[in-house]
Design a protein around this motif. Structure first.
Motif, PDB file in Angstrom:
ATOM      1  N   ILE A  79       0.834  -1.205   0.000  1.00 34.56           N
ATOM      2  CA  ILE A  79       0.000   0.000   0.000  1.00 34.56           C
ATOM      3  C   ILE A  79       0.866   1.251   0.000  1.00 34.56           C
ATOM      4  CG2 ILE A  79      -1.617   1.326   1.416  1.00 34.56           C
ATOM      5  CD1 ILE A  79      -2.912  -1.375   2.176  1.00 34.56           C
ATOM      6  N   LEU A  80       1.958   1.237   0.748  1.00 39.63           N
ATOM      7  CA  LEU A  80       2.850   2.401   0.735  1.00 39.63           C
ATOM      8  C   LEU A  80       3.409   2.653  -0.665  1.00 39.63           C
ATOM      9  CD1 LEU A  80       5.014   2.383   3.992  1.00 39.63           C
ATOM     10  CD2 LEU A  80       3.059   3.798   3.424  1.00 39.63           C
ATOM     11  N   VAL A  81       3.815   1.593  -1.343  1.00 45.30           N
ATOM     12  CA  VAL A  81       4.336   1.740  -2.708  1.00 45.30           C
ATOM     13  C   VAL A  81       3.239   2.274  -3.635  1.00 45.30           C
ATOM     14  CG1 VAL A  81       5.172   0.453  -4.713  1.00 45.30           C
ATOM     15  CG2 VAL A  81       6.177   0.056  -2.469  1.00 45.30           C
ATOM     16  N   LEU A  82       2.041   1.751  -3.486  1.00 46.48           N
ATOM     17  CA  LEU A  82       0.928   2.202  -4.311  1.00 46.48           C
ATOM     18  C   LEU A  82       0.616   3.678  -4.060  1.00 46.48           C
ATOM     19  CD1 LEU A  82      -1.358   1.399  -6.301  1.00 46.48           C
ATOM     20  CD2 LEU A  82      -2.759   0.899  -4.282  1.00 46.48           C
ATOM     21  N   GLN A  83       0.631   4.084  -2.809  1.00 45.12           N
ATOM     22  CA  GLN A  83       0.304   5.471  -2.487  1.00 45.12           C
ATOM     23  C   GLN A  83       1.433   6.444  -2.829  1.00 45.12           C
ATOM     24  OE1 GLN A  83      -2.800   6.499  -1.528  1.00 45.12           O
ATOM     25  NE2 GLN A  83      -3.204   4.380  -2.038  1.00 45.12           N
ATOM     26  N   ALA A  84       2.654   5.957  -2.867  1.00 45.11           N
ATOM     27  CA  ALA A  84       3.804   6.812  -3.202  1.00 45.11           C
ATOM     28  C   ALA A  84       4.242   6.597  -4.648  1.00 45.11           C
ATOM     29  CB  ALA A  84       4.958   6.524  -2.249  1.00 45.11           C
ATOM     30  N   ARG A  85       3.349   6.104  -5.491  1.00 48.04           N
ATOM     31  CA  ARG A  85       3.710   5.764  -6.874  1.00 48.04           C
ATOM     32  C   ARG A  85       4.214   6.963  -7.669  1.00 48.04           C
ATOM     33  NH1 ARG A  85      -1.892   4.675  -6.516  1.00 48.04           N
ATOM     34  NH2 ARG A  85      -3.157   6.311  -7.440  1.00 48.04           N
ATOM     35  N   THR A  86       3.704   8.156  -7.404  1.00 51.50           N
ATOM     36  CA  THR A  86       4.184   9.330  -8.132  1.00 51.50           C
ATOM     37  C   THR A  86       5.631   9.623  -7.769  1.00 51.50           C
ATOM     38  OG1 THR A  86       1.937  10.208  -8.114  1.00 51.50           O
ATOM     39  CG2 THR A  86       3.686  11.729  -8.688  1.00 51.50           C
ATOM     40  N   TRP A  87       5.975   9.468  -6.506  1.00 54.97           N
ATOM     41  CA  TRP A  87       7.360   9.670  -6.087  1.00 54.97           C
ATOM     42  C   TRP A  87       8.278   8.635  -6.734  1.00 54.97           C
ATOM     43  CZ3 TRP A  87       9.670  13.433  -3.197  1.00 54.97           C
ATOM     44  CH2 TRP A  87       8.821  14.367  -2.617  1.00 54.97           C
ATOM     45  N   LEU A  88       7.835   7.386  -6.780  1.00 53.34           N
ATOM     46  CA  LEU A  88       8.643   6.343  -7.412  1.00 53.34           C
ATOM     47  C   LEU A  88       8.835   6.628  -8.896  1.00 53.34           C
ATOM     48  CD1 LEU A  88       7.141   3.185  -5.699  1.00 53.34           C
ATOM     49  CD2 LEU A  88       9.363   4.228  -5.274  1.00 53.34           C
ATOM     50  N   LEU A  89       7.774   7.049  -9.551  1.00 55.54           N
ATOM     51  CA  LEU A  89       7.858   7.399 -10.967  1.00 55.54           C
ATOM     52  C   LEU A  89       8.787   8.588 -11.174  1.00 55.54           C
ATOM     53  CD1 LEU A  89       6.773   6.778 -13.806  1.00 55.54           C
ATOM     54  CD2 LEU A  89       4.977   8.449 -13.351  1.00 55.54           C
ATOM     55  N   PHE A  90       8.722   9.558 -10.278  1.00 55.93           N
ATOM     56  CA  PHE A  90       9.587  10.732 -10.356  1.00 55.93           C
ATOM     57  C   PHE A  90      11.057  10.344 -10.215  1.00 55.93           C
ATOM     58  CE2 PHE A  90      11.502  14.487  -8.191  1.00 55.93           C
ATOM     59  CZ  PHE A  90      11.410  15.368  -9.260  1.00 55.93           C
ATOM     60  N   VAL A  91      11.352   9.444  -9.295  1.00 56.86           N
ATOM     61  CA  VAL A  91      12.734   8.980  -9.106  1.00 56.86           C
ATOM     62  C   VAL A  91      13.198   8.196 -10.327  1.00 56.86           C
ATOM     63  CG1 VAL A  91      14.179   7.417  -7.735  1.00 56.86           C
ATOM     64  CG2 VAL A  91      12.659   9.030  -6.602  1.00 56.86           C
ATOM     65  N   MET A  92      12.309   7.338 -10.860  1.00 51.41           N
ATOM     66  CA  MET A  92      12.672   6.572 -12.053  1.00 51.41           C
ATOM     67  C   MET A  92      12.889   7.490 -13.250  1.00 51.41           C
ATOM     68  SD  MET A  92      10.329   3.103 -11.651  1.00 51.41           S
ATOM     69  CE  MET A  92       9.426   3.532 -13.061  1.00 51.41           C
ATOM     70  N   ALA A  93      12.067   8.521 -13.379  1.00 49.59           N
ATOM     71  CA  ALA A  93      12.222   9.471 -14.483  1.00 49.59           C
ATOM     72  C   ALA A  93      13.530  10.246 -14.333  1.00 49.59           C
ATOM     73  CB  ALA A  93      11.041  10.430 -14.533  1.00 49.59           C
ATOM     74  N   GLY A  94      13.884  10.571 -13.104  1.00 49.73           N
ATOM     75  CA  GLY A  94      15.150  11.265 -12.878  1.00 49.73           C
ATOM     76  C   GLY A  94      16.351  10.382 -13.155  1.00 49.73           C
ATOM     77  N   ALA A  95      16.206   9.100 -12.887  1.00 50.98           N
ATOM     78  CA  ALA A  95      17.312   8.167 -13.126  1.00 50.98           C
ATOM     79  C   ALA A  95      17.528   7.928 -14.619  1.00 50.98           C
ATOM     80  CB  ALA A  95      17.051   6.843 -12.424  1.00 50.98           C
ATOM     81  N   SER A  96      16.464   7.952 -15.392  1.00 52.66           N
ATOM     82  CA  SER A  96      16.601   7.781 -16.843  1.00 52.66           C
ATOM     83  C   SER A  96      16.351   9.128 -17.512  1.00 52.66           C
ATOM     84  CB  SER A  96      15.608   6.734 -17.355  1.00 52.66           C
ATOM     85  OG  SER A  96      14.288   7.171 -17.138  1.00 52.66           O
ATOM     86  N   ARG A  97      17.347   9.949 -17.514  1.00 57.11           N
ATOM     87  CA  ARG A  97      17.219  11.334 -17.973  1.00 57.11           C
ATOM     88  C   ARG A  97      16.711  11.433 -19.404  1.00 57.11           C
ATOM     89  NH1 ARG A  97      22.988  12.954 -15.581  1.00 57.11           N
ATOM     90  NH2 ARG A  97      22.429  12.766 -13.403  1.00 57.11           N
ATOM     91  N   VAL A  98      17.129  10.525 -20.258  1.00 54.72           N
ATOM     92  CA  VAL A  98      16.755  10.605 -21.664  1.00 54.72           C
ATOM     93  C   VAL A  98      15.257  10.343 -21.840  1.00 54.72           C
ATOM     94  CG1 VAL A  98      17.138   9.579 -23.936  1.00 54.72           C
ATOM     95  CG2 VAL A  98      19.069   9.928 -22.383  1.00 54.72           C
ATOM     96  N   GLN A  99      14.739   9.316 -21.154  1.00 53.04           N
ATOM     97  CA  GLN A  99      13.347   8.933 -21.320  1.00 53.04           C
ATOM     98  C   GLN A  99      12.464   9.421 -20.181  1.00 53.04           C
ATOM     99  OE1 GLN A  99      14.161   4.830 -21.292  1.00 53.04           O
ATOM    100  NE2 GLN A  99      14.631   4.694 -23.477  1.00 53.04           N
ATOM    101  N   GLY A 100      13.000  10.177 -19.250  1.00 52.14           N
ATOM    102  CA  GLY A 100      12.257  10.609 -18.063  1.00 52.14           C
ATOM    103  C   GLY A 100      11.046  11.461 -18.375  1.00 52.14           C
ATOM    104  N   ASN A 101      11.220  12.434 -19.250  1.00 48.77           N
ATOM    105  CA  ASN A 101      10.106  13.317 -19.581  1.00 48.77           C
ATOM    106  C   ASN A 101       8.986  12.552 -20.271  1.00 48.77           C
ATOM    107  OD1 ASN A 101       8.768  15.762 -19.637  1.00 48.77           O
ATOM    108  ND2 ASN A 101       9.567  16.280 -21.666  1.00 48.77           N
ATOM    109  N   GLY A 102       9.340  11.633 -21.164  1.00 46.94           N
ATOM    110  CA  GLY A 102       8.334  10.810 -21.827  1.00 46.94           C
ATOM    111  C   GLY A 102       7.597   9.917 -20.850  1.00 46.94           C
TER     112      GLY A 102
END
Length: 147
Positions: A21-44
């Protein structure tokens, strides 16, 4: 309860569904971290999951309590009152998230995406578990500590 259900501080171990449930509720933060880690494809990646920028910022804001509870979970024995308030804070966040998703599905002009429907169903299941699980509620209750 079984003695193995308690940790070294005398508190009930948190169930696996709590972490889910914590992962589900913090999914935007996880997506934000993943987008930051993959700079090339992060914005997409962010655009695909959050075409509306306002929904992204709502997700970031509503993801703050799960992130804080995650950070506090390892030290919950040090701040039991804050930990107890975390139950209600996460519950309120889940209600708001589910209400915003329901409103978004209701207001969508075209047919809602499968991702939106699946996330709404997952949030409904998480909310039901949060409300109905006595074991989870006991994990936030200081009276359930071993002496």
């Amino acid at each position: 309860m079984n003695p193995d259900d308690y940790n070294s501080h005398g508190m009930l171990r948190l169930p696996l569904w709590f972490w889910t449930i914590l992962v589900l509720q913090a999914r935007t933060w996880l997506l934000f971290v993943m987008a930051g880690a993959s700079r090339v494809q992060g914005n997409g990646l962010l655009t695909w999951f959050y075409p509306d920028r306002h929904a992204f910022w709502y997700g970031i804001f509503l993801g703050i309590p799960p992130v804080l509870i995650f950070l506090l979970s390892g030290r919950r024995h040090l701040w039991p009152k804050i930990w107890q308030m975390g139950y209600w804070l996460l519950l309120a966040g889940m209600f708001v998230t589910f209400a915003l998703q329901g409103l978004g599905l209701w207001q969508s002009m075209d047919t809602p995406s499968l991702l939106d429907i699946v996330l709404a169903l997952m949030d409904a299941g998480a909310l039901a578990y949060w409300l109905l699980s006595r074991r989870l509620r006991a994990c936030f209750d200081e009276a359930r500590r071993l002496a």
